[in-house]
Motif scaffolding. Structure first.
Motif, PDB file in Angstrom:
ATOM      1  N   PRO A  23      -8.609  -5.754   3.121  1.00 53.80           N
ATOM      2  CA  PRO A  23      -8.113  -4.911   2.033  1.00 53.80           C
ATOM      3  C   PRO A  23      -7.184  -3.825   2.588  1.00 53.80           C
ATOM      4  O   PRO A  23      -7.469  -3.243   3.636  1.00 53.80           O
ATOM      5  N   GLY A  24      -6.075  -3.603   1.894  1.00 54.74           N
ATOM      6  CA  GLY A  24      -5.110  -2.607   2.335  1.00 54.74           C
ATOM      7  C   GLY A  24      -3.936  -3.205   3.088  1.00 54.74           C
ATOM      8  O   GLY A  24      -2.908  -2.552   3.257  1.00 54.74           O
ATOM      9  N   ASP A  25      -4.060  -4.465   3.532  1.00 48.81           N
ATOM     10  CA  ASP A  25      -2.959  -5.100   4.266  1.00 48.81           C
ATOM     11  C   ASP A  25      -1.776  -5.368   3.335  1.00 48.81           C
ATOM     12  O   ASP A  25      -1.943  -5.965   2.267  1.00 48.81           O
ATOM     13  N   PRO A  26      -0.559  -4.974   3.756  1.00 47.88           N
ATOM     14  CA  PRO A  26       0.630  -5.396   2.997  1.00 47.88           C
ATOM     15  C   PRO A  26       0.927  -6.859   3.317  1.00 47.88           C
ATOM     16  O   PRO A  26       0.858  -7.267   4.487  1.00 47.88           O
ATOM     17  N   VAL A  27       1.214  -7.667   2.293  1.00 51.82           N
ATOM     18  CA  VAL A  27       1.446  -9.096   2.521  1.00 51.82           C
ATOM     19  C   VAL A  27       2.678  -9.592   1.763  1.00 51.82           C
ATOM     20  O   VAL A  27       3.041  -9.061   0.712  1.00 51.82           O
ATOM     21  N   GLY A  71       2.858  -7.570  -1.800  1.00 48.57           N
ATOM     22  CA  GLY A  71       1.737  -6.871  -2.419  1.00 48.57           C
ATOM     23  C   GLY A  71       0.792  -6.304  -1.379  1.00 48.57           C
ATOM     24  O   GLY A  71       1.097  -6.291  -0.181  1.00 48.57           O
ATOM     25  N   THR A  72      -0.328  -5.819  -1.869  1.00 49.52           N
ATOM     26  CA  THR A  72      -1.354  -5.247  -0.994  1.00 49.52           C
ATOM     27  C   THR A  72      -2.670  -5.959  -1.268  1.00 49.52           C
ATOM     28  O   THR A  72      -3.059  -6.110  -2.432  1.00 49.52           O
ATOM     29  N   VAL A  73      -3.334  -6.413  -0.201  1.00 50.87           N
ATOM     30  CA  VAL A  73      -4.624  -7.079  -0.367  1.00 50.87           C
ATOM     31  C   VAL A  73      -5.634  -6.076  -0.932  1.00 50.87           C
ATOM     32  O   VAL A  73      -5.790  -4.979  -0.404  1.00 50.87           O
ATOM     33  N   GLU A  74      -6.283  -6.475  -2.026  1.00 53.28           N
ATOM     34  CA  GLU A  74      -7.306  -5.629  -2.647  1.00 53.28           C
ATOM     35  C   GLU A  74      -8.701  -6.053  -2.206  1.00 53.28           C
ATOM     36  O   GLU A  74      -9.578  -5.227  -2.018  1.00 53.28           O
ATOM     37  N   ALA A  75      -8.907  -7.375  -2.103  1.00 46.51           N
ATOM     38  CA  ALA A  75     -10.228  -7.890  -1.735  1.00 46.51           C
ATOM     39  C   ALA A  75     -10.077  -9.270  -1.129  1.00 46.51           C
ATOM     40  O   ALA A  75      -9.124  -9.990  -1.450  1.00 46.51           O
ATOM     41  N   VAL A  76     -10.991  -9.632  -0.244  1.00 49.80           N
ATOM     42  CA  VAL A  76     -10.941 -10.964   0.368  1.00 49.80           C
ATOM     43  C   VAL A  76     -12.245 -11.700   0.075  1.00 49.80           C
ATOM     44  O   VAL A  76     -13.321 -11.106   0.023  1.00 49.80           O
ATOM     45  N   GLY A  77     -12.147 -13.025  -0.122  1.00 50.43           N
ATOM     46  CA  GLY A  77     -13.313 -13.859  -0.363  1.00 50.43           C
ATOM     47  C   GLY A  77     -13.938 -14.294   0.958  1.00 50.43           C
ATOM     48  O   GLY A  77     -13.435 -13.953   2.037  1.00 50.43           O
ATOM     49  N   GLN A 104     -10.028 -17.211  -0.509  1.00 48.12           N
ATOM     50  CA  GLN A 104      -9.020 -16.626  -1.394  1.00 48.12           C
ATOM     51  C   GLN A 104      -8.957 -15.105  -1.258  1.00 48.12           C
ATOM     52  O   GLN A 104      -9.880 -14.478  -0.724  1.00 48.12           O
ATOM     53  N   VAL A 105      -7.876 -14.563  -1.741  1.00 49.08           N
ATOM     54  CA  VAL A 105      -7.694 -13.117  -1.739  1.00 49.08           C
ATOM     55  C   VAL A 105      -7.241 -12.642  -3.116  1.00 49.08           C
ATOM     56  O   VAL A 105      -6.653 -13.404  -3.886  1.00 49.08           O
ATOM     57  N   ARG A 106      -7.547 -11.385  -3.400  1.00 47.34           N
ATOM     58  CA  ARG A 106      -7.007 -10.747  -4.594  1.00 47.34           C
ATOM     59  C   ARG A 106      -5.977  -9.743  -4.106  1.00 47.34           C
ATOM     60  O   ARG A 106      -6.245  -8.963  -3.188  1.00 47.34           O
ATOM     61  N   VAL A 107      -4.787  -9.807  -4.684  1.00 49.00           N
ATOM     62  CA  VAL A 107      -3.667  -9.002  -4.203  1.00 49.00           C
ATOM     63  C   VAL A 107      -3.084  -8.179  -5.344  1.00 49.00           C
ATOM     64  O   VAL A 107      -2.887  -8.697  -6.449  1.00 49.00           O
ATOM     65  N   ARG A 108      -2.839  -6.902  -5.085  1.00 50.63           N
ATOM     66  CA  ARG A 108      -2.100  -6.080  -6.041  1.00 50.63           C
ATOM     67  C   ARG A 108      -0.618  -6.301  -5.772  1.00 50.63           C
ATOM     68  O   ARG A 108      -0.144  -6.116  -4.644  1.00 50.63           O
ATOM     69  N   VAL A 109       0.117  -6.754  -6.786  1.00 50.96           N
ATOM     70  CA  VAL A 109       1.537  -7.066  -6.626  1.00 50.96           C
ATOM     71  C   VAL A 109       2.339  -5.765  -6.652  1.00 50.96           C
ATOM     72  O   VAL A 109       2.186  -4.948  -7.558  1.00 50.96           O
TER      73      VAL A 109
END
Ligand SMILES: [Zn+2]
Ligand SMILES: [Zn+2]
Length: 401
Positions: A78-82, A64-70, A28-33
């Motif tokens: 982290p930092g990738d635009p998705v 959004g932008t990836v904040e953290a990856v599991g 899973q990933v945490r994404v900033r929308v």
């Protein structure tokens, strides 16, 4: 805690609340929308016409932008635009192996796919891991557990989802335009190219010209459809359809069938796209197709909304009636060409975005959509610094309705 739009019960108000996201699980990933669009399916989930669990955090179309990856996440940092894609194919099930990732077992099982949109606690499947790869529910301030719509729950400052529900964005366009790629544009693109396979010169009717219908029109124009007709009760939407590539636009009245036949040499259209998700609209779409033509149901309708056909008409008209889940769009296969066509100017994205606001404007946007006004509403979220400041300010705020 992050701010998110929560609908606590079917037909209830859309309220901005503070919520606690689940920890990031495997795959899973945490994404900033950064921006999120309002889709008709969000309304259908929130008002209970699509089966789903409550409370729900709507939203499945965005950027959004990836904040953290599991653990076990490959290809995202982290930092990738998705971009968000709610079908989130697992890549391993019977459907995915056949190249039909839009029908993925894992996405369907999560409530996110064809068989029961509604969102689940776990969301779509994890990377390489099959369904239910970790994750937990969103917790509201009073301790009640909420569900992310279609495994995403994108009406929020941040979300935790399967890494398969996001794809690195290969295109550099403003957030508010990128936000509509994942559902409206992808669905229209796929419905025309993958599901219907519209060929050059074919005639096309599009019933319902919201964000998805307008994307069907633009894709039909892009693939060289011969004649494109738009059908919508709202005059401003018919106007928009004409600007975006329809050759003529009509209200869905009793003369429509005669008009479409007159415009197609007396036969009816080769392809009719129903982008409303209502039995009555599907019935009308059926009558607009030629003998041997096809009707593609793009809109997600209710499981209680029924329609009837006589045995004779199915035989006699020899039409194909088929569904198009997410326009049969599979991001791993289709995203490069979609972005190529966007970059080539095939889609007028600024016109597709009718209204923009922050998350606090969601109630008005919902009212607009319920009234059939305009195309897409997009919510652009505050930059990270501002979001942190707002969070420190504390408490949830009801935006009411
Ligand atoms: Zn959608
Ligand atoms: Zn699958």
């Amino acid at each position: 805690m992050v701010r998110a739009v929560v609908v606590r019960e079917a037909g209830g108000p859309w309220c901005l609340e503070s919520v606690r996201l689940p920890d990031i699980g495997r795959g899973q990933v945490r994404v900033r929308v950064r921006a999120v669009g309002l889709c008709r399916s969000d309304l259908s989930l929130a008002d209970g016409s699509l089966r789903g669990d409550f409370p729900v955090v709507p939203g499945h179309e965005g950027v959004g932008t990836v904040e953290a990856v599991g653990p076990d996440v490959v290809g995202l940092r982290p930092g990738d635009p998705v971009l968000f894609f709610w079908t989130a194919p697992c890549g391993r099930c019977w459907f995915c192996v056949r190249g039909e990732g839009h029908l993925c077992d894992a996405a369907a099982g999560s409530g996110g796919g064809a068989n029961g949109p509604g969102g689940s606690a776990a969301g779509p499947s994890g990377v390489e891991g099959g369904p239910g790869a970790g994750g937990g529910t969103i917790v509201l301030e009073d301790g009640v557990r909420a569900h992310p719509a279609l495994g995403l729950g994108a009406f929020a400052e941040e979300l935790v989802t399967s890494a398969r529900a996001v794809r690195p964005s290969p295109i550099s366009i403003p957030d508010e335009q990128a936000a509509v790629l994942g559902c409206a544009v992808a669905t229209g693109f796929g419905a025309v190219r993958n599901t219907a396979r519209v060929a050059q010169g074919d005639s096309v009717v599009v019933v319902g010209t919201g964000g998805v219908g307008l994307s069907v029109i633009q894709t039909a124009r892009d693939v060289g459809a011969g004649a494109i007709f738009a059908v919508d009760p709202a005059a401003d939407r018919r106007d928009l359809a004409l600007r975006l590539g329809a050759h003529a636009a009509y209200p869905p009245d009793l003369t429509l069938g005669r008009t479409i036949r007159a415009m197609t040499g007396g036969h009816g259209a080769d392809h009719v796209f129903e982008c409303v998700g209502k039995a009555s609209a599907i019935r009308q779409a059926w009558g607009l197709a030629r003998r041997g033509g096809q009707v593609v149901v793009v809109g997600a309708g209710s499981h209680t909304d029924r329609l009837q056909f006589s045995a004779f008409e199915l035989f006699h008209f020899a039409r194909t009636l088929r569904g198009a889940v997410h326009g049969s769009f599979v991001a791993d296969v289709d995203l490069p060409l979609l972005c190529e066509r966007v970059a080539a100017g095939a889609y007028d994205l600024p016109r597709l975005v009718a209204r923009r606001s922050g998350l606090d404007g969601v109630a008005e946007a919902v009212a607009d959509m319920e009234a059939g006004r305009g195309a897409r509403s997009v919510f652009v979220l505050a930059p990270p610094g501002a979001a942190v400041a707002a969070e420190r300010g504390g408490a949830s705020e009801g935006v009411g309705r």
